[in-house]
Design a protein around this motif. Structure first.
Motif, PDB file in Angstrom:
ATOM      1  N   ILE A 181       0.832  -1.207   0.000  1.00 50.70           N
ATOM      2  CA  ILE A 181       0.000   0.000   0.000  1.00 50.70           C
ATOM      3  C   ILE A 181       0.867   1.257   0.000  1.00 50.70           C
ATOM      4  O   ILE A 181       0.616   2.205  -0.746  1.00 50.70           O
ATOM      5  CB  ILE A 181      -0.969  -0.013   1.206  1.00 50.70           C
ATOM      6  N   LEU A 182       1.906   1.269   0.839  1.00 53.53           N
ATOM      7  CA  LEU A 182       2.799   2.426   0.878  1.00 53.53           C
ATOM      8  C   LEU A 182       3.540   2.608  -0.445  1.00 53.53           C
ATOM      9  O   LEU A 182       3.708   3.738  -0.922  1.00 53.53           O
ATOM     10  CB  LEU A 182       3.798   2.282   2.026  1.00 53.53           C
ATOM     11  N   MET A 183       3.978   1.510  -1.053  1.00 52.01           N
ATOM     12  CA  MET A 183       4.654   1.607  -2.346  1.00 52.01           C
ATOM     13  C   MET A 183       3.693   2.117  -3.424  1.00 52.01           C
ATOM     14  O   MET A 183       4.079   2.902  -4.286  1.00 52.01           O
ATOM     15  CB  MET A 183       5.248   0.259  -2.745  1.00 52.01           C
ATOM     16  N   PHE A 184       2.437   1.669  -3.363  1.00 53.29           N
ATOM     17  CA  PHE A 184       1.434   2.157  -4.306  1.00 53.29           C
ATOM     18  C   PHE A 184       1.273   3.666  -4.187  1.00 53.29           C
ATOM     19  O   PHE A 184       1.259   4.384  -5.196  1.00 53.29           O
ATOM     20  CB  PHE A 184       0.094   1.455  -4.060  1.00 53.29           C
ATOM     21  N   PHE A 185       1.150   4.169  -2.968  1.00 55.18           N
ATOM     22  CA  PHE A 185       0.983   5.609  -2.786  1.00 55.18           C
ATOM     23  C   PHE A 185       2.234   6.382  -3.172  1.00 55.18           C
ATOM     24  O   PHE A 185       2.138   7.503  -3.689  1.00 55.18           O
ATOM     25  CB  PHE A 185       0.563   5.930  -1.356  1.00 55.18           C
ATOM     26  N   LEU A 186       3.402   5.817  -2.937  1.00 54.96           N
ATOM     27  CA  LEU A 186       4.636   6.485  -3.341  1.00 54.96           C
ATOM     28  C   LEU A 186       4.700   6.613  -4.862  1.00 54.96           C
ATOM     29  O   LEU A 186       4.963   7.696  -5.396  1.00 54.96           O
ATOM     30  CB  LEU A 186       5.856   5.729  -2.819  1.00 54.96           C
ATOM     31  N   VAL A 187       4.438   5.510  -5.553  1.00 50.16           N
ATOM     32  CA  VAL A 187       4.462   5.541  -7.024  1.00 50.16           C
ATOM     33  C   VAL A 187       3.361   6.456  -7.549  1.00 50.16           C
ATOM     34  O   VAL A 187       3.584   7.244  -8.476  1.00 50.16           O
ATOM     35  CB  VAL A 187       4.331   4.115  -7.596  1.00 50.16           C
ATOM     36  N   LEU A 188       2.179   6.372  -6.963  1.00 52.84           N
ATOM     37  CA  LEU A 188       1.077   7.227  -7.396  1.00 52.84           C
ATOM     38  C   LEU A 188       1.410   8.700  -7.203  1.00 52.84           C
ATOM     39  O   LEU A 188       1.139   9.527  -8.075  1.00 52.84           O
ATOM     40  CB  LEU A 188      -0.199   6.865  -6.621  1.00 52.84           C
ATOM     41  N   TRP A 193      10.481   3.001   5.479  1.00 53.01           N
ATOM     42  CA  TRP A 193      11.689   2.648   6.219  1.00 53.01           C
ATOM     43  C   TRP A 193      11.335   2.112   7.608  1.00 53.01           C
ATOM     44  O   TRP A 193      11.905   1.116   8.058  1.00 53.01           O
ATOM     45  CB  TRP A 193      12.609   3.863   6.354  1.00 53.01           C
ATOM     46  N   GLY A 194      10.398   2.755   8.280  1.00 55.27           N
ATOM     47  CA  GLY A 194       9.989   2.298   9.608  1.00 55.27           C
ATOM     48  C   GLY A 194       9.370   0.913   9.571  1.00 55.27           C
ATOM     49  O   GLY A 194       9.644   0.073  10.437  1.00 55.27           O
ATOM     50  N   LEU A 195       8.546   0.646   8.583  1.00 54.60           N
ATOM     51  CA  LEU A 195       7.928  -0.669   8.450  1.00 54.60           C
ATOM     52  C   LEU A 195       8.981  -1.740   8.202  1.00 54.60           C
ATOM     53  O   LEU A 195       8.945  -2.810   8.821  1.00 54.60           O
ATOM     54  CB  LEU A 195       6.896  -0.665   7.326  1.00 54.60           C
ATOM     55  N   LEU A 196       9.933  -1.459   7.317  1.00 54.20           N
ATOM     56  CA  LEU A 196      10.987  -2.434   7.051  1.00 54.20           C
ATOM     57  C   LEU A 196      11.868  -2.654   8.279  1.00 54.20           C
ATOM     58  O   LEU A 196      12.238  -3.784   8.595  1.00 54.20           O
ATOM     59  CB  LEU A 196      11.828  -1.983   5.856  1.00 54.20           C
ATOM     60  N   HIS A 197      12.190  -1.583   8.976  1.00 57.05           N
ATOM     61  CA  HIS A 197      13.019  -1.690  10.171  1.00 57.05           C
ATOM     62  C   HIS A 197      12.306  -2.482  11.277  1.00 57.05           C
ATOM     63  O   HIS A 197      12.904  -3.358  11.911  1.00 57.05           O
ATOM     64  CB  HIS A 197      13.391  -0.298  10.673  1.00 57.05           C
ATOM     65  N   LEU A 198      11.044  -2.180  11.502  1.00 58.69           N
ATOM     66  CA  LEU A 198      10.294  -2.901  12.528  1.00 58.69           C
ATOM     67  C   LEU A 198      10.063  -4.360  12.155  1.00 58.69           C
ATOM     68  O   LEU A 198      10.062  -5.233  13.027  1.00 58.69           O
ATOM     69  CB  LEU A 198       8.968  -2.202  12.797  1.00 58.69           C
ATOM     70  N   THR A 199       9.881  -4.634  10.876  1.00 59.85           N
ATOM     71  CA  THR A 199       9.723  -6.018  10.437  1.00 59.85           C
ATOM     72  C   THR A 199      10.994  -6.802  10.702  1.00 59.85           C
ATOM     73  O   THR A 199      10.954  -7.937  11.207  1.00 59.85           O
ATOM     74  CB  THR A 199       9.380  -6.075   8.936  1.00 59.85           C
ATOM     75  N   TYR A 200      12.136  -6.212  10.408  1.00 53.04           N
ATOM     76  CA  TYR A 200      13.411  -6.883  10.662  1.00 53.04           C
ATOM     77  C   TYR A 200      13.644  -7.070  12.155  1.00 53.04           C
ATOM     78  O   TYR A 200      14.061  -8.142  12.606  1.00 53.04           O
ATOM     79  CB  TYR A 200      14.565  -6.111  10.043  1.00 53.04           C
TER      80      TYR A 200
END
Length: 75
Positions: free
Chosen positions: A27-34, A62-69
């Motif tokens: 969803i975040l990537m969609f909004f970034l590209v949009l 970045w926060g989502l990726l960091h928290l996932t890791y």
């Protein structure tokens, strides 16, 4: 990449638990590209609003990726 697999951070169970975060990431990537592709005012003008919007979206990714890791490391 091999270091992550050697430490067993992302084993089978951890990958299954972390796939929950793929939906918000998509969803975040969609909004970034949009926002980058279809912004009527143009994001290249360097206006303060454009900078704020891109900063918010990229920091959320970045926060989502960091928290996932970090979560996968603790599981």
């Amino acid at each position: 990449m091999s270091r992550l697999l050697d430490d067993r951070v992302f084993n089978k169970e951890t990958l299954l638990d972390s796939t929950v975060n793929l939906v918000p990431f998509a969803i975040l990537m969609f909004f970034l590209v949009l926002y980058v592709v279809a912004t009527p005012s143009g994001w290249q003008d360097g206006s303060l609003m454009s900078i704020y919007m891109l900063t918010i979206i990229i920091s959320m990714i970045w926060g989502l990726l960091h928290l996932t890791y970090a979560t996968a490391k603790r599981i």
